[in-house]
Design a protein around this motif. Structure first.
Motif, short mmCIF file in Angstrom:
data_model
loop_
_atom_site.label_atom_id
_atom_site.label_comp_id
_atom_site.label_asym_id
_atom_site.label_seq_id
_atom_site.Cartn_x
_atom_site.Cartn_y
_atom_site.Cartn_z
N VAL A 194 -27.82 6.30 9.23
CA VAL A 194 -27.56 5.81 10.57
C VAL A 194 -28.34 4.51 10.78
O VAL A 194 -29.54 4.44 10.51
CB VAL A 194 -27.98 6.84 11.63
N THR A 195 -27.64 3.48 11.26
CA THR A 195 -28.32 2.23 11.57
C THR A 195 -28.73 2.23 13.04
O THR A 195 -27.92 2.50 13.91
CB THR A 195 -27.42 1.01 11.30
N TRP A 197 -29.45 3.00 19.88
CA TRP A 197 -29.09 4.17 19.07
C TRP A 197 -27.58 4.44 19.15
O TRP A 197 -27.03 4.59 20.24
CB TRP A 197 -29.86 5.40 19.54
N PRO A 198 -26.87 4.50 17.98
CA PRO A 198 -25.44 4.81 17.99
C PRO A 198 -25.22 6.31 18.18
O PRO A 198 -25.33 7.09 17.22
CB PRO A 198 -24.98 4.34 16.60
N ASN A 199 -24.89 6.70 19.37
CA ASN A 199 -24.79 8.12 19.74
C ASN A 199 -23.34 8.58 19.64
O ASN A 199 -22.66 8.79 20.66
CB ASN A 199 -25.32 8.32 21.16
N SER A 222 -21.88 1.90 12.44
CA SER A 222 -22.94 0.93 12.20
C SER A 222 -23.07 0.02 13.41
O SER A 222 -22.09 -0.25 14.11
CB SER A 222 -22.63 0.10 10.94
N ILE A 223 -24.29 -0.47 13.67
CA ILE A 223 -24.51 -1.45 14.73
C ILE A 223 -25.37 -2.58 14.19
O ILE A 223 -26.15 -2.39 13.25
CB ILE A 223 -25.16 -0.83 15.98
N VAL A 272 -24.53 -7.38 20.69
CA VAL A 272 -24.60 -6.25 19.78
C VAL A 272 -23.18 -6.01 19.27
O VAL A 272 -22.23 -6.04 20.05
CB VAL A 272 -25.14 -4.99 20.48
N PHE A 273 -23.05 -5.80 17.96
CA PHE A 273 -21.75 -5.50 17.38
C PHE A 273 -21.78 -4.10 16.80
O PHE A 273 -22.80 -3.66 16.25
CB PHE A 273 -21.40 -6.52 16.28
N SER A 274 -20.66 -3.41 16.94
CA SER A 274 -20.56 -2.04 16.43
C SER A 274 -19.31 -1.87 15.59
O SER A 274 -18.24 -2.39 15.94
CB SER A 274 -20.57 -1.03 17.59
N ALA A 275 -19.45 -1.16 14.47
CA ALA A 275 -18.32 -0.81 13.62
C ALA A 275 -17.91 0.62 13.92
O ALA A 275 -18.76 1.50 14.10
CB ALA A 275 -18.71 -0.95 12.15
N HIS A 276 -16.59 0.85 13.98
CA HIS A 276 -16.07 2.16 14.37
C HIS A 276 -15.11 2.69 13.31
O HIS A 276 -14.42 1.93 12.63
CB HIS A 276 -15.33 2.06 15.71
#
Length: 471
Positions: free
Chosen positions: A323-324, A342-344, A388-389, A414-418
């Motif tokens: 987890v990033t 935190w990627p929840n 990922s963030i 902030v960038f997030s991968a889904h």
């Protein structure tokens, strides 16, 4: 007002502003990433092709990893569950106030020479954005030329790789890899070989993180629930283990013997379940760990003490993968007021690092994608989990102290991968601070001088605003 009267210095005022901006991050659907793959998004069992935006994906098979180069913050590299890698120029956006769809400036497609299985982790060279590193479930670590989008070197580790880490400050260029094997291999990018293996974990390694202060210190976390601290210069390497039950932390929970050697408590565990997340604050003062017990712990890096920060029952962590997470760069907030991103699962939590309070929740807008129907007539269901963030700060630096970019077109983000194939952007909502908001920030920052001056001003205004009669 407080700045104009001299009650707040420029440094304090800047931290107040950036702290406020950190609480104002929100979804920015005007930024989209089009990887060139086409298909139809399925919402709640119904296909919809009427909206062009719903048929855009960064990686249609799912986006699994992100990294942003830390110098200009211009290049974002993303990895897919289909083993593809794409590079994006974040300066393609000419006007940040208008919608923009990014197109990849480079694409690495799956092949026997590149990666064959899903990408697990990406990172840029610490001192030069001209190269980046990727690891995959295909058991290989690869080094790439950023400008030429070309393979420079490949290393086979003989075991499934979950994550890797390269020191942000060291010149030794050792990559610590977390694999299915209980030993932690250190790959030397200069010599092209694995020069050392750190043994001691009782199972797979899911998290690795180098200290940003001491170039030879490494933290690793595994499925055995332990977090081990290593000094790779030492013969035994292991210098400590973190223990969730220890709030004193006498030198990483070890006991100093008469011979000068540290004896570890074999029962010390950081979590009661696999540890799959590790990071340090930028100044190296704290280590943050996360595990499948849905707990996040904050540790004093100098002593190994568990600070007992409580993040409550909201934390969700179920993926058997690294987890990033990251903390706000040092200098953005007042000391002791850092934020944790935190990627929840399907949202990003912004929390106070030291007491665990949730500051804000970053959630997407619009209908959730339940499936994808590709142009090849295949159909698959998806889960919109964040994989990922990545942080993009001031001046473009991925680790610099700032929120709003200076001299660049796109604001700090902030960038997030889904896993639904999207890359999403989150940017601060820029709005003026009113006097009450500024006073609240001053109160939080503990600015005694400003509070005293305000109290005197209130007394003066109260006296001047009413008629006083002497008898």
């Amino acid at each position: 007002m407080n700045q104009s009267t001299g009650a707040v210095g420029p440094g304090v005022f800047a931290r107040l502003q950036t702290t406020r901006l950190l609480t104002l991050f929100q979804s920015s659907p005007q930024y989209r990433f089009d990887g060139g793959e086409r298909g139809v998004a399925i919402h709640d069992g119904e296909a919809s092709s009427s909206e062009a935006a719903t048929s855009i994906w960064a990686h249609q098979a799912g986006a699994s990893a992100l990294a942003i180069e830390r110098f200009d913050g211009r290049i974002l590299v993303s990895g897919g569950s289909d083993a593809s890698i794409k590079l994006w120029d974040l300066e393609q956006c000419g006007n940040p106030s208008k919608p923009h769809t990014f197109k990849p400036v480079g694409t690495i497609r799956p092949s026997p020479q590149t990666h064959r299985f899903g990408i697990t982790h990406l990172s840029f060279y610490p001192f030069d954005s001209a190269a980046f590193i990727s690891t995959s479930y295909d058991q290989t670590l690869k080094l790439w030329s950023t400008e030429e989008v070309r393979l420079s070197a490949s290393f086979s580790l003989g075991s499934k790789i979950y994550t890797h880490a390269i020191s942000p400050i060291a010149s030794h260029l050792l990559v610590a890899c977390g694999t299915q094997h209980p030993a932690v291999p250190l790959v030397d990018l200069r010599s092209g070989s694995s020069i050392q293996s750190l043994t001691g974990h009782g199972g797979a390694i899911l998290a690795t993180a180098w200290s940003p202060r001491h170039e030879y210190v490494l933290a690793t976390g595994g499925v055995d629930g332990t977090v081990r601290i290593w000094d790779i210069r030492r013969a035994g390497a292991l210098i400590g283990m973190l223990d969730r039950e220890d709030s004193l932390g006498l030198y990483y929970n070890g006991l100093l013997g008469s011979d000068g050697k540290v004896r570890m408590r074999a029962s010390a565990k950081a979590h009661v379940a696999p540890v799959n997340g590790l990071t340090w604050t930028d100044d190296g003062d704290y280590i943050i760990s996360a595990g499948h017990d849905n707990r996040i712990h904050v540790w004093d890096a100098a002593t190994g003490r568990n600070t007992l920060a409580s993040f409550g029952p909201t934390i969700r962590n179920t993926q058997l993968a690294s987890v990033t997470m990251f903390t706000s760069p040092v200098g953005l907030t007042h000391p002791g007021r850092e934020f944790l991103f935190w990627p929840n699962e399907t949202e990003i939590l912004v929390c106070d690092l030291h007491n665990g309070d949730i500051i804000t929740r970053l959630r997407g807008t619009g209908a959730a994608v339940a499936g994808v129907r590709s142009s090849k007539k295949s159909e698959r269901s998806v889960k919109n989990r964040i994989s990922s963030i990545a942080w993009r700060g001031a001046g473009g630096s991925g680790g610099s102290s700032g929120v709003v970019m200076g001299g660049t077109n796109m604001p700090g983000a902030v960038f997030s991968a889904h896993l639904d194939g999207q890359i999403r952007a989150w940017t601060p909502r820029l709005e003026a601070l009113d006097d009450n908001a500024e006073e609240d920030l001053l109160l939080d920052a503990g600015s005694a001088k400003a509070l005293k001056r305000k109290a005197l001003d209130d007394v003066y205004k109260s006296l001047m605003g009413q008629k006083i009669t002497f008898t």
